[in-house]
Motif scaffolding. Sequence first.
Motif, short mmCIF file in Angstrom:
data_model
loop_
_atom_site.label_atom_id
_atom_site.label_comp_id
_atom_site.label_asym_id
_atom_site.label_seq_id
_atom_site.Cartn_x
_atom_site.Cartn_y
_atom_site.Cartn_z
N THR A 1 -32.59 -10.75 3.34
CA THR A 1 -31.15 -9.37 3.56
C THR A 1 -30.21 -9.63 4.35
O THR A 1 -30.07 -10.85 4.95
CB THR A 1 -32.07 -8.33 4.82
OG1 THR A 1 -32.87 -9.41 5.69
CG2 THR A 1 -33.76 -8.04 4.04
N PRO A 2 -29.23 -8.89 4.63
CA PRO A 2 -27.94 -9.09 5.08
C PRO A 2 -28.15 -9.36 6.28
O PRO A 2 -27.86 -10.51 7.32
CB PRO A 2 -27.26 -7.24 4.86
CG PRO A 2 -27.97 -7.18 4.03
CD PRO A 2 -29.20 -7.58 3.44
N ASP A 3 -28.80 -8.98 7.79
CA ASP A 3 -29.25 -8.96 9.16
C ASP A 3 -30.19 -10.64 8.99
O ASP A 3 -28.98 -11.15 10.08
CB ASP A 3 -30.08 -7.71 9.44
CG ASP A 3 -29.88 -6.60 9.57
OD1 ASP A 3 -28.57 -6.52 9.20
OD2 ASP A 3 -30.51 -5.61 9.66
N ALA A 4 -30.72 -11.30 8.21
CA ALA A 4 -31.25 -12.14 8.52
C ALA A 4 -30.68 -13.16 8.12
O ALA A 4 -30.30 -14.37 8.41
CB ALA A 4 -32.63 -12.21 7.29
N ALA A 5 -29.84 -13.24 6.83
CA ALA A 5 -27.98 -14.25 6.91
C ALA A 5 -27.52 -14.18 7.65
O ALA A 5 -27.00 -15.14 7.79
CB ALA A 5 -27.83 -13.80 5.12
N GLN A 6 -27.23 -13.55 8.42
CA GLN A 6 -25.90 -13.28 9.51
C GLN A 6 -26.49 -13.76 10.63
O GLN A 6 -25.53 -14.58 11.38
CB GLN A 6 -25.72 -11.35 9.42
CG GLN A 6 -24.54 -11.06 8.54
CD GLN A 6 -24.12 -9.57 9.03
OE1 GLN A 6 -24.98 -8.74 10.03
NE2 GLN A 6 -23.44 -9.00 7.82
N SER A 7 -27.73 -13.21 11.22
CA SER A 7 -28.56 -14.41 12.22
C SER A 7 -28.90 -15.52 12.21
O SER A 7 -29.32 -15.98 12.78
CB SER A 7 -29.37 -13.30 12.41
OG SER A 7 -30.47 -13.21 11.95
N HIS B 1 -48.69 -14.63 -6.77
CA HIS B 1 -48.53 -14.87 -5.58
C HIS B 1 -47.37 -14.62 -4.57
O HIS B 1 -46.18 -15.17 -5.23
CB HIS B 1 -48.89 -16.45 -5.52
CG HIS B 1 -50.33 -17.35 -5.25
ND1 HIS B 1 -51.22 -17.06 -4.03
CD2 HIS B 1 -50.58 -17.42 -6.67
CE1 HIS B 1 -52.53 -17.91 -4.86
NE2 HIS B 1 -51.98 -17.90 -6.40
N ALA B 2 -46.95 -13.67 -5.86
CA ALA B 2 -46.03 -12.81 -5.12
C ALA B 2 -45.20 -12.86 -3.62
O ALA B 2 -46.21 -12.33 -2.62
CB ALA B 2 -45.13 -11.23 -5.68
N PRO B 3 -44.25 -13.42 -3.55
CA PRO B 3 -44.04 -12.82 -2.17
C PRO B 3 -43.89 -11.31 -2.03
O PRO B 3 -43.52 -10.46 -2.37
CB PRO B 3 -42.24 -13.90 -2.22
CG PRO B 3 -41.84 -14.70 -3.39
CD PRO B 3 -43.47 -14.28 -3.86
N ALA B 4 -43.36 -10.85 -0.28
CA ALA B 4 -43.09 -9.78 -0.61
C ALA B 4 -41.59 -9.89 -0.34
O ALA B 4 -40.80 -10.15 -0.35
CB ALA B 4 -43.19 -10.13 1.68
N GLY B 5 -41.27 -8.33 -1.13
CA GLY B 5 -39.63 -8.15 -1.11
C GLY B 5 -39.28 -7.83 -0.20
O GLY B 5 -39.69 -7.92 1.37
#
Length: 334
Positions: A237-243, A269-273
């Motif tokens: 996610t944009p927030d995770a990429a910045q932090s 075993h699909a990852p969470a979206g």
Amino acid sequence: MATPYQAGVVNYTCPPVRRNPHRSTDHGAPSLLVLVLAVAAALALSLPVRASGTPSSSYRCGWCTRRSIASLLPLYVGVLTSAACGYGDPAKLAAVGGFHIAAVSAGFFRGGRACGACYQLRCRDRSACAEGGVKVIISDVAKPATGTNRTGGSQFQLTKDAFAALTASRDDGQLGSLVDTAVDVDFRRIPCAYKSKNLAVRVDETSSRDKGHLALRFLYQGGQTNITTVEVAQAATPDAAQSAAAPSPTKWQYMTWREGSPGVWRTSHAPAGPLQVRVVVTAGSVGKWLCADGAVLPAEWQPGTVYDTGLRVTDVAAHTCSCASTSGDDGEEE
């Protein structure tokens, strides 16, 4: 975040593919691998490339001259539903592809491997039929025909419009008016081209976010390739990429293609979206990774929904000119 039918950005540069932990640690292997890849790339670049859907009288695939027939859909079938391949409204499929739609016999269908492939058909008796034949997109598996009394070989079932286009005589068009006619045809695979459509994924109804079950069908695959590998991963996610000071490596989850589920790729075993998607297509003479830029499936993806990958496939593969018969065997055309 991608939304249904939202156009995205094409990105053919994939993240590094994770190494196989069981691969040999021989120090000479990487150099050999680099050499092999370089030679393969040079061969691929040397092959002639055609734009997807460009009219041509000399497609790469030759005509398949095994015994094959084309006939009208049986009266009890009515219209094609495209349910086997997951396209939905077949009229819209024909409109965006500029081709007619067709069903093929079970041996040719090969458990769904023929879904979305494009073919050109022509009558063997070309003195009575349309010179250019007809171009079709495979969208369904054919139902057994009872009126033609014809068996053996690859069988195509066409809509009235497609059959009329195939059998239209250059003189009086009499064949196009015969409802119970089955005609001998040659066929060849040709590139697909879709108007304003990128490669899309349809989340199959058997999927479940809560259980981690994800099943995908691929729609509007242009060019002339086969998908051989599918992987999904959690998209940042944009927030995770910045932090994140040092982003963790992307963990890709393999999906499997199973017989009995036409055109469906699955994982339990699909990852969470939200989820990224990447595939390998048989481009040129080697495989080619195609990666969607960013999330394709949102965090709250829904079964039955179609999502745009943002990828436009135009490649032509060197080894997709197979001639399938009702027994399911293939032969390569030179």
